[in-house]
Write an enzyme that holds these catalytic residues in place. Sequence first.
Site: not given
Ligand code: GRF
Length: 219
Positions: A13, A15, A82, A84, A99, A101, A171
Amino acid sequence: MAVRIAVLASGGGTNLQALLDALGPDDPAHVTCVVSDRAGAGALRRAEQAGVATVVLRDPADPGETLAAVADAELVVLAGYLRLVPPPVVARFPWRMVNIHPALLPAFGGPGMYGRRVHEAVLASGARISGATVHYADETYDRGPIIAQWPVPVLADDDADSLAERVLAVEHALLPRVVVTLAALGLPDRPLRLAARGDVFQVASGGTPDVKLDRRTTH
Ligand code: GRF
């Protein structure tokens, strides 16, 4: 009224944390709910620490359960989710589900391309540039229209961990900016594309061209 965001996350988490840290009371959006398919997800702990409601899905493939979890949201953000998202949930949030990525889509995306595997594939390909992508989410993995990208150089001595770390920092800067832009524009009901122009992100197509976000003020 600020746009209510539900964040779906399976992992640590960071992000989510970037959104929680970036969105203050004066911003046009705030996180109101965090949903996970994993009871032990670090994202749930971060939400609890921030006083944000949490939901753990018993069956992430069940559209009704996911719909109920995000019922109060206006924007859904998949941040390291992770699973769908069931099609009825996608249909309920047209151009209102995004989303993040950790690569420059459409390369290095799709089923099985998550976490460390993405960065290993980038290194194996010999690509000199990777980056982060925010795109509209649909019922496929990593295929919805791209909203914004932020490139990151691949260095000669990179391994998957060092590249992942550099991309993750980007990100954390990119996701809040995209969310704030979408919210500031009132969640347009059509796809929007943002592009970096010098030091700012601007709406490149699909919206009004005068929204500028300072690209330098990363946190
Ligand atoms: C990030 O690299 C995101 O882009 C990908 O999974 C990772 C998640 O990181 N989809 P976090 O859980 O936000 O630390």
